[in-house]
Scaffold this motif. Structure first.
Motif, PDB file in Angstrom:
ATOM      1  N   GLN A 137     -76.419 -34.917  26.031  1.00 27.59           N
ATOM      2  CA  GLN A 137     -76.576 -34.840  24.582  1.00 27.59           C
ATOM      3  C   GLN A 137     -75.286 -35.196  23.843  1.00 27.59           C
ATOM      4  OE1 GLN A 137     -78.964 -31.922  22.668  1.00 27.59           O
ATOM      5  NE2 GLN A 137     -79.545 -30.913  24.579  1.00 27.59           N
ATOM      6  N   VAL A 138     -75.462 -35.774  22.661  1.00 30.01           N
ATOM      7  CA  VAL A 138     -74.333 -36.030  21.768  1.00 30.01           C
ATOM      8  C   VAL A 138     -74.705 -35.435  20.429  1.00 30.01           C
ATOM      9  CG1 VAL A 138     -72.986 -37.792  20.583  1.00 30.01           C
ATOM     10  CG2 VAL A 138     -73.740 -38.189  22.936  1.00 30.01           C
ATOM     11  N   ARG A 139     -73.928 -34.468  19.970  1.00 29.46           N
ATOM     12  CA  ARG A 139     -74.337 -33.751  18.766  1.00 29.46           C
ATOM     13  C   ARG A 139     -73.565 -34.220  17.540  1.00 29.46           C
ATOM     14  NH1 ARG A 139     -77.411 -28.399  19.523  1.00 29.46           N
ATOM     15  NH2 ARG A 139     -78.638 -29.129  21.253  1.00 29.46           N
ATOM     16  N   ILE A 140     -74.224 -35.042  16.742  1.00 30.31           N
ATOM     17  CA  ILE A 140     -73.629 -35.513  15.496  1.00 30.31           C
ATOM     18  C   ILE A 140     -74.347 -34.854  14.321  1.00 30.31           C
ATOM     19  CG2 ILE A 140     -73.281 -37.529  14.017  1.00 30.31           C
ATOM     20  CD1 ILE A 140     -72.878 -39.181  16.603  1.00 30.31           C
ATOM     21  N   VAL A 141     -75.649 -35.052  14.262  1.00 31.68           N
ATOM     22  CA  VAL A 141     -76.429 -34.403  13.204  1.00 31.68           C
ATOM     23  C   VAL A 141     -76.408 -32.882  13.382  1.00 31.68           C
ATOM     24  CG1 VAL A 141     -78.786 -34.100  12.345  1.00 31.68           C
ATOM     25  CG2 VAL A 141     -77.905 -36.394  12.779  1.00 31.68           C
ATOM     26  N   LEU A 142     -76.440 -32.464  14.634  1.00 25.75           N
ATOM     27  CA  LEU A 142     -76.479 -31.024  14.931  1.00 25.75           C
ATOM     28  C   LEU A 142     -75.086 -30.450  15.161  1.00 25.75           C
ATOM     29  CD1 LEU A 142     -79.478 -31.042  17.460  1.00 25.75           C
ATOM     30  CD2 LEU A 142     -79.543 -30.617  15.005  1.00 25.75           C
ATOM     31  N   ARG A 143     -74.058 -31.158  14.643  1.00 26.14           N
ATOM     32  CA  ARG A 143     -72.682 -30.807  14.981  1.00 26.14           C
ATOM     33  C   ARG A 143     -72.322 -29.343  14.724  1.00 26.14           C
ATOM     34  NH1 ARG A 143     -73.224 -34.134  10.640  1.00 26.14           N
ATOM     35  NH2 ARG A 143     -72.213 -33.683   8.655  1.00 26.14           N
ATOM     36  N   ASN A 144     -72.920 -28.756  13.719  1.00 26.27           N
ATOM     37  CA  ASN A 144     -72.546 -27.382  13.377  1.00 26.27           C
ATOM     38  C   ASN A 144     -73.632 -26.346  13.661  1.00 26.27           C
ATOM     39  OD1 ASN A 144     -69.979 -28.010  12.308  1.00 26.27           O
ATOM     40  ND2 ASN A 144     -70.950 -28.751  10.430  1.00 26.27           N
ATOM     41  N   CYS A 145     -74.818 -26.818  14.050  1.00 25.95           N
ATOM     42  CA  CYS A 145     -75.935 -25.892  14.182  1.00 25.95           C
ATOM     43  C   CYS A 145     -75.691 -24.881  15.301  1.00 25.95           C
ATOM     44  CB  CYS A 145     -77.237 -26.641  14.449  1.00 25.95           C
ATOM     45  SG  CYS A 145     -77.878 -27.433  12.987  1.00 25.95           S
ATOM     46  N   GLY A 146     -75.733 -23.631  14.957  1.00 23.97           N
ATOM     47  CA  GLY A 146     -75.519 -22.591  15.962  1.00 23.97           C
ATOM     48  C   GLY A 146     -74.060 -22.257  16.163  1.00 23.97           C
ATOM     49  N   ILE A 147     -73.180 -23.003  15.482  1.00 21.59           N
ATOM     50  CA  ILE A 147     -71.748 -22.810  15.687  1.00 21.59           C
ATOM     51  C   ILE A 147     -71.108 -22.156  14.474  1.00 21.59           C
ATOM     52  CG2 ILE A 147     -69.562 -24.067  16.045  1.00 21.59           C
ATOM     53  CD1 ILE A 147     -71.263 -26.059  17.704  1.00 21.59           C
ATOM     54  N   ILE A 148     -71.626 -22.504  13.286  1.00 24.72           N
ATOM     55  CA  ILE A 148     -71.047 -21.923  12.074  1.00 24.72           C
ATOM     56  C   ILE A 148     -72.028 -20.952  11.432  1.00 24.72           C
ATOM     57  CG2 ILE A 148     -69.679 -23.975  11.602  1.00 24.72           C
ATOM     58  CD1 ILE A 148     -71.710 -24.602   9.330  1.00 24.72           C
ATOM     59  N   ASP A 149     -71.533 -20.176  10.516  1.00 23.07           N
ATOM     60  CA  ASP A 149     -72.394 -19.338   9.687  1.00 23.07           C
ATOM     61  C   ASP A 149     -72.921 -20.231   8.564  1.00 23.07           C
ATOM     62  OD1 ASP A 149     -73.521 -17.663   7.858  1.00 23.07           O
ATOM     63  OD2 ASP A 149     -71.804 -16.305   7.686  1.00 23.07           O
ATOM     64  N   PRO A 150     -74.212 -20.544   8.589  1.00 15.37           N
ATOM     65  CA  PRO A 150     -74.727 -21.528   7.627  1.00 15.37           C
ATOM     66  C   PRO A 150     -74.709 -21.034   6.189  1.00 15.37           C
ATOM     67  CG  PRO A 150     -76.537 -20.595   8.918  1.00 15.37           C
ATOM     68  CD  PRO A 150     -75.261 -20.039   9.486  1.00 15.37           C
ATOM     69  N   THR A 151     -74.452 -19.745   5.980  1.00 17.61           N
ATOM     70  CA  THR A 151     -74.409 -19.262   4.607  1.00 17.61           C
ATOM     71  C   THR A 151     -72.981 -19.278   4.063  1.00 17.61           C
ATOM     72  OG1 THR A 151     -74.098 -16.968   5.274  1.00 17.61           O
ATOM     73  CG2 THR A 151     -76.364 -17.716   5.074  1.00 17.61           C
ATOM     74  N   ASN A 152     -72.064 -19.802   4.851  1.00 21.06           N
ATOM     75  CA  ASN A 152     -70.666 -19.797   4.440  1.00 21.06           C
ATOM     76  C   ASN A 152     -70.122 -21.224   4.340  1.00 21.06           C
ATOM     77  OD1 ASN A 152     -67.922 -19.462   4.102  1.00 21.06           O
ATOM     78  ND2 ASN A 152     -67.802 -17.704   5.488  1.00 21.06           N
ATOM     79  N   VAL A 153     -69.957 -21.697   3.130  1.00 22.18           N
ATOM     80  CA  VAL A 153     -69.509 -23.077   2.927  1.00 22.18           C
ATOM     81  C   VAL A 153     -68.117 -23.313   3.528  1.00 22.18           C
ATOM     82  CG1 VAL A 153     -68.616 -22.591   0.614  1.00 22.18           C
ATOM     83  CG2 VAL A 153     -69.246 -24.923   1.201  1.00 22.18           C
ATOM     84  N   GLU A 154     -67.308 -22.248   3.580  1.00 22.55           N
ATOM     85  CA  GLU A 154     -65.944 -22.405   4.127  1.00 22.55           C
ATOM     86  C   GLU A 154     -65.997 -22.873   5.583  1.00 22.55           C
ATOM     87  OE1 GLU A 154     -63.623 -21.946   1.981  1.00 22.55           O
ATOM     88  OE2 GLU A 154     -64.182 -20.319   0.615  1.00 22.55           O
ATOM     89  N   HIS A 155     -66.962 -22.344   6.321  1.00 26.11           N
ATOM     90  CA  HIS A 155     -67.093 -22.764   7.723  1.00 26.11           C
ATOM     91  C   HIS A 155     -67.364 -24.259   7.823  1.00 26.11           C
ATOM     92  CE1 HIS A 155     -68.145 -18.572   9.611  1.00 26.11           C
ATOM     93  NE2 HIS A 155     -67.008 -18.577   8.933  1.00 26.11           N
ATOM     94  N   TYR A 156     -68.275 -24.707   6.960  1.00 27.22           N
ATOM     95  CA  TYR A 156     -68.621 -26.126   6.991  1.00 27.22           C
ATOM     96  C   TYR A 156     -67.388 -26.975   6.649  1.00 27.22           C
ATOM     97  CZ  TYR A 156     -70.871 -30.560   5.807  1.00 27.22           C
ATOM     98  OH  TYR A 156     -71.220 -31.884   5.741  1.00 27.22           O
ATOM     99  N   ILE A 157     -66.673 -26.555   5.628  1.00 27.70           N
ATOM    100  CA  ILE A 157     -65.493 -27.329   5.201  1.00 27.70           C
ATOM    101  C   ILE A 157     -64.417 -27.298   6.288  1.00 27.70           C
ATOM    102  CG2 ILE A 157     -63.630 -27.485   3.494  1.00 27.70           C
ATOM    103  CD1 ILE A 157     -65.645 -26.306   1.446  1.00 27.70           C
ATOM    104  N   ALA A 158     -64.245 -26.133   6.908  1.00 27.28           N
ATOM    105  CA  ALA A 158     -63.199 -26.012   7.929  1.00 27.28           C
ATOM    106  C   ALA A 158     -63.460 -26.946   9.108  1.00 27.28           C
ATOM    107  CB  ALA A 158     -63.110 -24.571   8.410  1.00 27.28           C
ATOM    108  N   ARG A 159     -64.726 -27.242   9.362  1.00 26.22           N
ATOM    109  CA  ARG A 159     -65.040 -28.151  10.463  1.00 26.22           C
ATOM    110  C   ARG A 159     -65.187 -29.594   9.995  1.00 26.22           C
ATOM    111  NH1 ARG A 159     -66.872 -26.758  15.534  1.00 26.22           N
ATOM    112  NH2 ARG A 159     -68.559 -28.263  15.317  1.00 26.22           N
ATOM    113  N   GLY A 160     -64.542 -29.934   8.908  1.00 19.44           N
ATOM    114  CA  GLY A 160     -64.517 -31.331   8.464  1.00 19.44           C
ATOM    115  C   GLY A 160     -65.483 -31.640   7.340  1.00 19.44           C
TER     116      GLY A 160
END
Ligand SMILES: Cc1cc2nc3c(=O)[nH]c(=O)nc-3n(C[C@H](O)[C@H](O)[C@H](O)COP(=O)(O)O)c2cc1C
Ligand code: FES
Lengths: 618, 154
Positions: A137-160
């Motif tokens: 598998q190569v996770r591009i679309v799913l890059r953050n799924c299951g890894i970040i807290d989806p209710t926290n925008v900071e997590h998304y920003i911190a991962r690029g």
């Protein structure tokens, strides 16, 4: 606030997510995790941690879907030693053992441990990326799924996250379109139209007002990719929508999400509030002269509203019926203004491409089908779940390596792709590369990504009948070929499955199918016959068995089968008679049982209940 | 229920929405969420609010599978008929439910305790076959398990 400041804040917040002085527990809590009981598991963790006075030094987060749906409830536990272990099939009654083994004793709870997820290797357990299910598998679309807290925008920003948008805003709109064109990205909503080209059409149309729409209707019954992305990483999609808006010159975006996805809608709403707080929505985004707002529209349960022109009618508050094209939405779409519409997955890929560049993305996949594709792997497969693979990978790798083969060691018969618009690909094509061109060659389509594995117990005529039941029901009735065609196809298929088929039926099916393909107004009718036509191509003998010999080789069509008990195998345990919903089975304990054919409704419950394979179907 | 007594809550709900046609479906959705179904009075009020004919509103509402025109049962049971659930035997589940509560999809039982609906995919296909009772998703169901689930609700 400058984007650097925003990133700096996010980094600080991200560090709090991974603290050496605290325990951390992540629980997969997307819809599938919740259905498997994640909320009860979380409750139990709170209770057991409190019992051990550990609750105050533990952070519990609900995360999105890692894609290993067969192994839900998934829990990742990180101790203060930094060791992170992923556990599968966690039930509330195991929670105390998990806590004691890892957080109290510093070991691993072996019975449920699946992999380690920290970056350093751990000799006692395989790394997550080395699991058979993850290797290809190569996770591009799913890059953050299951890894970040989806209710926290900071997590998304911190991962690029949002750095792609920041970069886009430094470029001209034409440069952004050029970048997407270079990436080779094609629309993931089904048709595979080149995304950059589509944007350039909407860009070129002059207008005082333009719109962009994210199509999150996900109507294909048996597909859940878009749901998982929206629930696990909503910002990835919304960032893509902003980039699309900037590129074509729109100031308003809509997300049209099906009502059956309440959690996805909630996550989108939360995400939009956070974007406003960060200055990522509203006037002059990140100090540029780009202003944008987003509205969410809930679907109301009509498959045809996934079709772009119907969807726009629905947003306008009308019956969701398609109209003929041209004019294309890029010229006249929502409220008769130029409109660009893209699928959820397309937009989640856009944000990744803007962050990492076209060349990086184009490095995956094949020449004509670049990048990766997510698939919802379900049906008779051992490891059901959400996967993302580079285009061009073989069906065999998907089904055998990632999916772990057919459920219960049964024989692989076919795989259905493209939902009601697609077809069944028979077992002989198992080495077929999965990309737009090769799937079309065997009569199916990529579709949006539903991939249903079918074993020997499924009848292909019944599969075709199943899909026609769906499309007949969902046909909006505006054009005759689709309205009448789906009815006729369904009637004939029903007759065949009930032993009332005639030899000339096969020809009629083909003729109606061809008429629908050529004469229907929208994609629904144009493709509705595909499930019939592909099964006719690959499984004509199965149709003929039903018609000529009144037999269903798969043992699925109930008018053509009957159940009996093999006295030699039956131990008289009584499991079958307990399972029988209509009390058709009788017998003395420890003696062979028998089925009363008059009462039997052929539901198969006895066969499922029998541990000795004593129930025969003929 | 939106009879005489709830008119005021309906009116205050309507007041939150502008008069643009674009608001029709969201408005119907919220009315249904609040009152469980679309009563003739509610449809009339929505039509008046948006300056549309009742016919027009019914035309839209009947197009979409989501809208109900009769009150649902106390417990609302939804059985998934999506592809993944189909190949894992969802029709047996639907039959089991039909047998145990004696109604067909789209109906409400006479005593008002159950209603049954067929849905095309909840997006939880990996847990097929799926049954949703009062918005709680139950995965990996069988006919017998579903029957037990219903008995527990009683
Ligand atoms: C009957 C029908 C149903 C469709 N359903 C969906 C859907 O659920 N989601 C989706 O993204 N596209 C769906 N499409 C395709 C859309 O019309 C449109 O092509 C797509 O949203 C464009 O996005 P893309 O270029 O990113 O793929 C459907 C098309 C038809 C004919
Ligand atoms: S097919 Fe039943 S949840 Fe998707």
């Amino acid at each position: 606030m400058s984007f650097q400041t925003i990133q700096q804040q996010a980094k600080t917040e991200w560090e709090l997510f991974d603290r050496p002085d605290r325990f951390r527990i992540l629980v997969g809590s997307a819809t599938c995790g919740r259905a498997a009981g994640s909320q009860e598991v979380i409750e139990k963790f709170r209770e057991e941690l409190a019992n051990r006075h550990l609750l105050a030094e533990t952070d519990i987060y609900e995360v999105g879907c890692l894609g290993l749906c067969y192994a839900e409830v998934l829990v990742e536990i990180q101790g203060k030693d930094g060791r992170r272990i992923l556990y599968q099939s966690v039930e509330p009654r195991r929670v105390a053992d998990l806590i004691d083994a890892q957080l109290v004793q510093g070991g691993i709870y072996e019975p449920l441990a699946m992999a380690c997820t920290q970056s350093e290797t751990d000799t006692s357990i395989p790394a997550f990326s080395d699991l058979e299910i993850m290797q290809s598998q190569v996770r591009i679309v799913l890059r953050n799924c299951g890894i970040i807290d989806p209710t926290n925008v900071e997590h998304y920003i911190a991962r690029g996250g949002y750095s792609g948008l920041a970069r886009a805003l430094q470029m001209s709109a034409d440069q952004v379109i050029e970048e997407i064109q270079q990436s080779g990205l094609r629309g993931r909503g089904g048709a595979g139209f080149p995304t950059g080209m589509k944007w350039s059409f909407a860009r070129r149309t002059e207008s005082d007002r333009k719109y962009v729409i994210c199509n999150a209707d996900e109507g294909d019954p048996g597909a859940f990719m878009d749901r998982s992305v929206l629930e696990g990483d909503p910002h990835a999609v919304l960032e893509g929508l902003l980039v699309a808006g900037y590129a074509i010159g729109a100031d308003t975006g809509y997300v049209y999400c099906r009502a059956e996805y309440p959690l996805a809608i909630e996550r989108l709403q939360q995400a939009i509030v956070q974007m406003h707080e960060k200055g990522l929505l509203g006037a002059n985004i990140l100090g540029s002269n780009f202003s944008f707002s987003i509205k969410i529209k809930k679907g109301a349960g009509a498959f045809v509203c996934g079709e772009e022109t119907s969807l726009m009618q629905s947003i306008e508050g009308k019956r969701g019926m398609p109209r003929s094209k041209p004019p294309f939405p890029a010229v006249s779409g929502l409220f008769e203004k130029p409109t660009n519409i893209n699928n959820v997955e397309t937009l989640a890929a856009v944000s990744a491409i803007m962050e990492k560049g076209a060349a990086w993305y184009a490095g995956y996949g094949t020449e004509k089908s670049r990048g990766t594709k997510t698939f919802a792997l379900a049906g008779k497969i051992t490891r059901t779940g959400l996967i993302e693979v580079p285009m061009g990978i073989s069906l065999r790798t998907i089904i055998e390596d990632i999916g772990g083969g057919v459920l219960d060691g049964k024989t692989f018969k076919a795989v259905q792709t493209g939902g009601p618009s697609g077809g069944c690909i028979p077992a002989q094509y198992i080495d077929l590369p999965v990309d737009y061109e090769h799937l079309a060659e065997v009569g199916s389509i990529m579709g949006s990504g539903g991939m249903i594995v079918i074993d020997e117990a499924s009848c292909m005529v019944d599969m075709a009948r199943y899909f026609l039941t769906f499309t007949e029901n969902e046909s909006c009735g505006k054009c005759v070929p689709c309205r009448m065609g789906t009815q006729h196809l369904l009637n004939i298929l029903t007759d065949i499955t009930q032993g009332k088929g005639k030899p000339e039926h096969l020809d009629t099916l083909r003729k109606i199918g061809a008429t629908m393909k050529n004469g229907s107004l929208c994609g629904l009718g144009q493709t509705a016959a595909n499930p019939v036509l592909t099964t006719l191509t690959h499984y004509e003998d199965e149709y003929l068995e039903h018609i000529d010999n009144l037999k269903c080789p798969a043992g699925a069509c109930r008018s053509l089968i009957h159940f009996s008990i093999d006295a030699a195998q039956c131990t008289g345990c009584g499991a079958c008679s307990r399972a029988c919903p209509v009390d058709a089975i009788s017998g003395t304990r420890k003696e062979p049982h028998a089925i009363d054919q008059q009462t039997c409704i052929c539901c198969g419950s006895c066969r499922d209940a029998c541990k000795f394979e004593a129930v025969l179907v003929s | 229920m939106p009879g005489q007594s709830t008119d005021s809550s309906l009116i205050s709900l309507l007041a939150e929405y502008g008069k643009e046609r674009e608001n029709l479906i969201p408005l119907l959705q919220e009315v249904q969420e609040r009152f469980q179904f679309l009563s003739p009075e509610a449809v009339r009020a929505v039509a008046d609010h948006l300056d549309l004919s009742e016919n027009d509103v019914y035309g839209v509402a009947t197009f979409y599978a989501q809208f109900r025109f009769v009150p649902p049962g106390l417990h609302h049971i939804k059985v998934c008929e999506g592809t993944a659930c189909h190949v894992r035997g969802s029709d047996h589940i639907l039959e089991a439910v039909e047998r145990s509560i004696g109604i067909k999809p789209g109906q409400t039982s006479e005593d008002g305790s159950y209603s049954l609906e067929r849905v095309a995919c909840f997006g939880s296909c990996a847990l097929a076959p799926v049954v949703v009772v009062d918005d709680k998703v139950h995965g990996r169901m069988t006919g017998n398990k579903t029957q037990k689930l219903i008995e527990e609700e009683e």
